[in-house]
Structure formats: structure tokens, C-alpha cells
Design an enzyme around this catalytic site. Structure first.
Site, PDB file in Angstrom:
ATOM      1  CG  ASN A 159      -0.356  -0.167   2.514  1.00 33.91           C
ATOM      2  OD1 ASN A 159       0.762  -0.655   2.627  1.00 33.91           O
ATOM      3  ND2 ASN A 159      -1.059   0.239   3.548  1.00 33.91           N
ATOM      4  CD  GLU A 258       1.831  -0.377  10.706  1.00 35.49           C
ATOM      5  OE1 GLU A 258       0.668  -0.753  10.992  1.00 35.49           O
ATOM      6  OE2 GLU A 258       2.173  -0.020   9.580  1.00 35.49           O
ATOM      7  CB  CYS A 292      -2.662  -0.160   8.997  1.00 33.92           C
ATOM      8  SG  CYS A 292      -1.186   0.889   9.013  1.00 33.92           S
ATOM      9  CD  GLU A 466       7.955   0.623  11.019  1.00 31.08           C
ATOM     10  OE1 GLU A 466       8.778  -0.094  10.434  1.00 31.08           O
ATOM     11  OE2 GLU A 466       6.831   0.900  10.568  1.00 31.08           O
TER      12      GLU A 466
END
Length: 485
Positions: A159, A258, A292, A466
Site C-alpha cells: 500500500n 506494524e 492501516c 517506527e
């Protein structure tokens, strides 16, 4: 043609190992498709286990010297990567659109966001924290420092073909680590195209290796069982994350995960309607909802529910669907047929269970994996889209009347990545944010992603962070030295 002249329309399609392009060891390749018209963009090398071993050897050799470089040296290389990538943003964005489908505005936004990770971690590379103290009881000196953890395996999704890679590569290089990156099979071209930039910036051959492959499971499992690997960083679904965690456990690797999300977006009765609508549009439609962080469940106070639905649907209806390369197009295609069909299935399920279709809801005829911006109102709790991540341009709206009730409903999920809250009362806003079991909350904002902030979630949405200072520390080990003088 010099390295500086390399253009992104000359697609690279081989593996990048040891600073060189090379085919897969067995010659295998796979096709990458343009999701707008379903044509083939390129035939890409599909890495084998032998290729994985070659990449590990190259990364190990390069890291020995890179880890010994001064933080300033590593910082300057990352800074050059930022400038070079910024100079090529339009080319990078075009390639992102070609293989991912997202509209030009989204693609340019991603390219700029991706480059920013090099600038941020160029600055963080020279600010590795340390500590000197004294044991209260022993009197011994306590020296604490952070060292490169070792080789890192990076597994990225389709994505964000550029940003999910740079968000991992930049902190790893800042920390002093070598990496092997496995990009998603749907979108490997962007990451391959970034390699000449890193080479030109001064990244040593072998420090960063790119292994596209259709043999993802076997390839990554093989990498994670090599004793030279010490970190695995993955962005993707929770299901795949669980599988990787099991493999990582065999070598006791540091996991940075993640994973999935199911983001609630709460609009209180005192929220500024225009702010809430525009924030909701950004939270839902950034990257076509294929994120997400995308708002998944909308909870709108009953006092402004109808006005919000009307205004939000008008904005959604006004978005232009089409080829992401064309000017004026807001919404490109979804990445593949299965993603489009899954989104259509969520809509059909919700309507069957009593939801009301406000706009959209029907895929256009013809080639490509397009799906229109869709608003569903009065969505029941039993609808699949309330429990699962939609990953598409569909907003599922529900009503609420009580603060405690909406917090409980928002927290009623195994995921905990991001939530959004809109209210004019800052005290209530902060109170609700603290009560939400999420790693990130956007308060009167529809965007939370920022290279300077720690990105990550709670519960089944992942481990570690992150971005921010935390992002670099994921690739470092803490060492404590005890001494006296």
C-alpha cells in the site's frame, strides 16, 4: 548513461544484491500488473533461497565497515539520499501510481513522506542516546550505550511502496545495520528504483539488498533462521505478523511489527462540522482507504449525525474516480481484484444486514480494480465491516449518544493502532484520547503519520515503534558497562 541520469521510467526488474542487478538464481520471474488497466508493467526476478544467502553475505560484509563509520558519516549519506529523492519526486510518484494505482496527489504525498524519513534519521543518527551514572549501592560507574543490533530483514506491504521501505531502511542505516528488504510482490518496482538513489548518495554496495519474490514465506523464513539476522521489521496483516513472530522466536530476534488496524473515528456533538468532515475525509480516503490508519468505524453523535452524513457524502461523491496518472483524478483503482472484491463484499454484507447506502456502492464496468467512494449509514454492529479492516473507500457510520458508551464501542476490537476524535472541548478530547486503547490518536486531525513521531499500536496491532527516536532504537542493542575509577 550515468547513475545521475537514471530515470524511473526505465524500470529495474532484477534483484539488487551486493550493489548489482542480477537475475534470480534459477531464472524465475513474475509479472507486476497495472491495477488501472490490468496490463503487465514488468517481469520481475523472483528471489530464491540461494539469492537470500547471497544477500546475507553481502550485507554482512558491508555492515562491518558501515557500523564502524562515525554517526556524522552515516548522517550525511542519509541526508544526500533525502535530497536526491526529493529531486525525483515526480518520477517516483509516477511509478507508485503505475504499480499501486493511487491517484497522483496521494502518490506525490507518499514520495515526499518517504523521502522525509531519510532527513529525519539523518538528524537522529548523530543523537544516539547514552548514559553515565553511578550505582547507589555498589558505587560502580554505570555506562550505557546503544550499538547496532546486526543484520535486519525488512518485509514491506504494497500500500505504500516507497514509504514503508524508507521508514525501515533509514533508521536501520542510521543505527549502523545492514538490511535485506523483501517488498510486496504487487509493488516491487518502486523499491528497486530507489536503489540507484541510495548508491548515488553513498550507501556502500551490499548494505541494502532488495529481494522481490513470489516465494515469500519460504524466503523470509529462511532469512529469519540465519544466525546473522538480529532484527525483523514487518508491516502488514496481523495474521502474517503472527507467523513471522513464530519464526522470529526460533532465533530470539528483535521484532518490530506494524500490523492491522480497525480505526474508530468519533465525532462529538460540539465538533466543528467542517473540520470533522474534512478530517474524516482525509482519515478515510488517504491512499484510497488502503491504509492501516484509515478510519474504519465512524461514530457520530446523534445530534449532528444527519448533518455530518449529508456533508460527508457530498464530499465523497465529489471525488473523481479514474486513472491515477490523469490530472484531477482523486481516486485511483484498488491494488488488485481480490481487494476490490473484498470491499464489495463488505458493502453487500452491511446492506443485507440493514445498513443504508448513502452514495457509491457499485463497482464500475470495464478493466481495472476501481471502486467508488461509498458511505453507509445506520450500519449494524453485526456487519462484517465493523469487525474487520475494510482497506478500501467505504465509510461505515453509526450513531452514539453517550461518551462512555462510544469509548467502550471504540475499544471493542482486538486492534489498537489509531483512533480519531473530533470535539471543540479540549478537556473532553484529551480525556477521551487517554481512555482509548490505541497507540496513536488524531485529535481534531485526520492524519497522524509523521516521521518525527513514534508510529505503532497496542494489542494485535503490533510491537515496537517506527519513526521518532524510538524507530532507530529498534535496530540497536543496549549495552551496559560496569566499572570503577
Amino acid at each position: 548513461m550515468t547513475k545521475a541520469d537514471i530515470r524511473f521510467d526505465a524500470l529495474q526488474s532484477d534483484l539488487w544484491i551486493g550493489g548489482q542487478w542480477r537475475p534470480a538464481a534459477d531464472g524465475a520471474r513474475f509479472d507486476v500488473m497495472n491495477p488501472h488497466d490490468e496490463t503487465t508493467l514488468a517481469s520481475v526476478a523472483s528471489a530464491t533461497l540461494d539469492d537470500a544467502d547471497a544477500a546475507l553475505d553481502a550485507a554482512e560484509a558491508a555492515m562491518a565497515d558501515w557500523a564502524a563509520k562515525t554517526p556524522r558519516h552515516r548522517s550525511e549519506v542519509l541526508r544526500r539520499a533525502y535530497h536526491l529523492m526529493t529531486e525525483r519526486l515526480d518520477d517516483i510518484a509516477r511509478l507508485i501510481t503505475l504499480e499501486n494505482g493511487k491517484a497522483g496527489t496521494d502518490a506525490r504525498g507518499e514520495a515526499a513522506y518517504a523521502a522525509e524519513f531519510f532527513r529525519w534519521f539523518a538528524e537522529e543518527a548523530v543523537r544516539v542516546p547514552g548514559h553515565l551514572g553511578r550505582g547507589p549501592a555498589s558505587g560502580a560507574r554505570i555506562l550505557v550505550q546503544h550499538k547496532p543490533a546486526g543484520l535486519a530483514v525488512l518485509v514491506t506491504p504494497w500500500n505504500y511502496p516507497a514509504a514503508m521501505g524508507t521508514r525501515k531502511i533509514a533508521p536501520a542505516l542510521a543505527a549502523g545495520c545492514g538490511v535485506i528488504i523483501k517488498p510486496a510482490s504487487e509493488t516491487p518496482l518502486t523499491m528497486l528504483a530507489l536503489m540507484p538513489i541510495l548508491e548515488e548518495a553513498g550507501v556502500p554496495p551490499g548494505l541494502v539488498n532488495v529481494l522481490p519474490s513470489r516465494r515469500t514465506g519460504a524466503l523470509v523464513d529462511h532469512l529469519l533462521h540465519d544466525p546473522r539476522v538480529r532484527v525483523v521489521s514487518f508491516t502488514g496483516s496481523t495474521g502474517v505478523g503472527r507467523t513471522l513472530l513464530k519464526s522470529a522466536a526460533d532465533q530470539v530476534l528483535t521484532p518490530a511489527m506494524e500490523l492491522g488496524g480497525n480505526a474508530p473515528l468519533i465525532v462529538f456533538e460540539d465538533a466543528d462540522l467542517d473540520t470533522a468532515v474534512e478530517g474524516a475525509l482525509l482519515a478515510k480516503m488517504r491512499n484510497l482507504g488502503e491504509a492501516c490508519t484509515a478510519a474504519n468505524r465512524f461514530y457520530v453523535h446523534e445530534a449532528i449525525h444527519d448533518a455530518f452524513v449529508e456533508a460527508f457524502a457530498a464530499r465523497m461523491t465529489g471525488l473523481k474516480v479514474g486513472n491515477g496518472l490523469e490530472e484531477g483524478v482523486d481516486v485511483g483503482p484498488l491494488v488488485n481484484a481480490s481487494t476490490r472484491d473484498k470491499v464489495a463484499g463488505f458493502v453487500a454484507d452491511a446492506l443485507e444486514k440493514g445498513a443504508r447506502l448513502v452514495c457509491g456502492g457499485k463497482a464500475p464496468e470495464g478493466k481495472g480494480f476501481h471502486y467508488p467512494p461509498t458511505v453507509l449509514a445506520d450500519v449494524p454492529e453485526t456487519a462484517d465491516c465493523v469487525r474487520d479492516e475494510i482497506f478500501g473507500p467505504v465509510a461505515a457510520i453509526q450513531r452514539f449518544s453517550d461518551e462512555a458508551d462510544v469509548i467502550a464501542r471504540a475499544n471493542d476490537t482486538e486492534y489498537g493502532l489509531v483512533a480519531y476524535v473530533f470535539t471543540a472541548d479540549i478537556r473532553r478530547g484529551l480525556r477521551v484520547c487517554e481512555a482509548l486503547d490505541y497507540g496513536m490518536v488524531g485529535l481534531n486531525r485526520g492524519l497522524v503519520s509523521d516521521p518525527a513521531a513514534p508510529f505503532g499500536g497496542t494489542k494485535q496491532s503490533g510491537l515496537g515503534r517506527e519513526g521518532g527516536t524510538e524507530g532507530m532504537l529498534e535496530f540497536m542493542e543496549t549495552q551496559y558497562i560496569s566499572t570503577e575509577w
